[in-house]
Enzyme design. Sequence first.
Site, mmCIF file in Angstrom:
data_model
loop_
_atom_site.group_PDB
_atom_site.id
_atom_site.type_symbol
_atom_site.label_atom_id
_atom_site.label_comp_id
_atom_site.label_asym_id
_atom_site.label_seq_id
_atom_site.Cartn_x
_atom_site.Cartn_y
_atom_site.Cartn_z
ATOM 1 N NE ARG A 21 -12.790 15.037 30.463
ATOM 2 C CZ ARG A 21 -11.589 14.753 30.008
ATOM 3 N NH1 ARG A 21 -11.043 13.599 30.250
ATOM 4 N NH2 ARG A 21 -10.932 15.642 29.307
ATOM 5 C CB SER A 136 9.286 21.141 29.358
ATOM 6 O OG SER A 136 8.075 20.448 29.258
ATOM 7 C CB SER A 188 -0.815 9.665 23.858
ATOM 8 O OG SER A 188 -1.363 10.749 24.559
ATOM 9 C CG HIS A 216 1.255 6.749 24.788
ATOM 10 N ND1 HIS A 216 -0.015 6.218 24.917
ATOM 11 C CD2 HIS A 216 1.294 7.813 25.623
ATOM 12 C CE1 HIS A 216 -0.715 6.944 25.763
ATOM 13 N NE2 HIS A 216 0.059 7.922 26.211
ATOM 14 C CB THR A 244 2.826 3.274 31.843
ATOM 15 O OG1 THR A 244 1.723 2.867 32.647
ATOM 16 C CG2 THR A 244 2.513 2.898 30.407
ATOM 17 C CE LYS A 247 -0.763 5.316 29.077
ATOM 18 N NZ LYS A 247 -2.130 5.533 29.575
ATOM 19 C CB THR A 276 2.372 5.892 48.245
ATOM 20 O OG1 THR A 276 1.119 5.367 47.847
ATOM 21 C CG2 THR A 276 3.411 5.534 47.195
ATOM 22 C CB THR A 277 0.568 1.058 50.156
ATOM 23 O OG1 THR A 277 0.172 1.567 51.426
ATOM 24 C CG2 THR A 277 0.588 -0.458 50.208
ATOM 25 C CB THR A 362 -7.608 15.183 26.824
ATOM 26 O OG1 THR A 362 -8.361 14.910 28.013
ATOM 27 C CG2 THR A 362 -6.634 14.060 26.597
HETATM 28 C C1 LIG Z 1 2.528 10.571 27.918
HETATM 29 C C2 LIG Z 1 1.959 9.991 29.170
HETATM 30 N N1 LIG Z 1 2.736 9.910 30.261
HETATM 31 C C3 LIG Z 1 2.258 9.403 31.411
HETATM 32 C C4 LIG Z 1 0.967 8.928 31.507
HETATM 33 C C5 LIG Z 1 0.481 8.354 32.788
HETATM 34 O O1 LIG Z 1 0.622 6.957 32.760
HETATM 35 P P1 LIG Z 1 -0.329 6.047 33.651
HETATM 36 O O2 LIG Z 1 -1.608 5.862 32.900
HETATM 37 O O3 LIG Z 1 0.443 4.782 33.865
HETATM 38 O O4 LIG Z 1 -0.549 6.786 34.937
HETATM 39 C C6 LIG Z 1 0.123 8.986 30.403
HETATM 40 C C7 LIG Z 1 -1.268 8.481 30.500
HETATM 41 O O5 LIG Z 1 -2.004 8.359 29.580
HETATM 42 C C8 LIG Z 1 0.628 9.546 29.197
HETATM 43 O O6 LIG Z 1 -0.147 9.651 28.114
#
Ligand SMILES: Cc1ncc(COP(=O)(O)O)c(C=O)c1O
Length: 403
Positions: A21, A136, A188, A216, A244, A247, A276-277, A362
């Site tokens: 990459r 899952s 995604s 997403h 999240t 995004k 974690t902080t 990916t």
């Molecule tokens: C389906 C999915 N879940 C979780 C995440 C992780 O989210 P974040 O980017 O906020 O760490 C991603 C990141 O692309 C994602 O595509």
Amino acid sequence: MDYEAAFARAVAVLKTERRYRVFTDLARQAGRFPQAVNHSNPAKPEVVVWCSNDYLGMGQHPAVLEAMAEAARRYGAGAGGTRNISGTHHPLVELEAELAGLHGKPAALVFSSGYVANDTALATLGRLLPGAVIISDQLNHASMIAGIRRSGADCRIFRHNDLGHLEELLKSEPADRPKIVAFESVYSMDGDIAPIPAIVRLAEAHGAMTYLDEVHAVGMYGPHGGGVAERDGVMDRVTVIQGTLGKAFGVVGGYVAGSASFVDAIRGHAPGFIFTTALPPAVAAAALASIRIVRSQESLRVRHRERVARLKAALKDAGIATMPSDSHIVPVMIGESALCTEVGRLLLEQHGIYVQPINYPTVPRGGERLRLTPSPLHDDAMIEHLVSALTQVWQELRLGRAA
Ligand SMILES: Cc1ncc(COP(=O)(O)O)c(C=O)c1O
């Protein structure tokens, strides 16, 4: 042990498999999104970004920037500690209340990122429910897979969005066994959408709880941007919604929303939350401002859908085949990593268009693709430029065209 040689061998594997990459050194320009300056190529620095997950351009919204700057001036730069040890600051408390409201849930809990939210919430969930099985979806994100693996729970995988297979797996488990169906709403890489109401019905029929990743989809679907579950009228029936802030809301951070007891249990047991902080006040304040705008402005989503439809139509007219996506994600299959990388390079170097090639791991090998993400701020001229550039690259590389 020759440590350096081991690292060099690991890198050589990536290079041999043509999936090493190279990061593009970009400077996003607040106020000019989706335009950016490419520091990797000083000879042609101006680029239009076509692969950002800042889906609505909220990362540059003046009210979001002002909230961030104001909070930094007022509260300082960092949170000062973990949530437990002085890091629970007021903007974060307000943000969690807003997120709970967005999803119609009693409570929400914020993490450093969506990845951390999935990893630590799923890992903890499995440990809180002894003897549980996690069912899952085959295409779940790496962060969900990491959490499921660390949970210690048994895991069964159902074929992607296959209700028959999900039902079969649910039926095969004892009625009294704790079961968690873990899935996403918008996938995604393919841009397809899960049949959430049907999955929820099956889970309910078999006494399973549901864990839905709306990463997403939050901000993007439903009358208030609550996600596909809101759009489909089943938000109250999904047990846990994960999302999240990085995004559609344009900032950074992740969260889960659910019942008060679920959130309380995760808060007290999840190492990725406890040790974690906390997110800085400026980040929490910016995310809060962004969510409030996105919740109230359906016009953003309407304009976004119009842009997506326009891009899909323009690509179709030009004979550039897209994968059959039901969402705002427009994937263009290339199917070979070196070719995919070359398409990305030509777009960037010759046309000032930045679309990151998506290669293994990916996506599966042979599934290498471009993943176009139009925003409300991609205007007609940008769409025309993209389509014309793709047409030239397709000709140069002799790529197949749709009939
Ligand atoms: C389906 C999915 N879940 C979780 C995440 C992780 O989210 P974040 O980017 O906020 O760490 C991603 C990141 O692309 C994602 O595509």
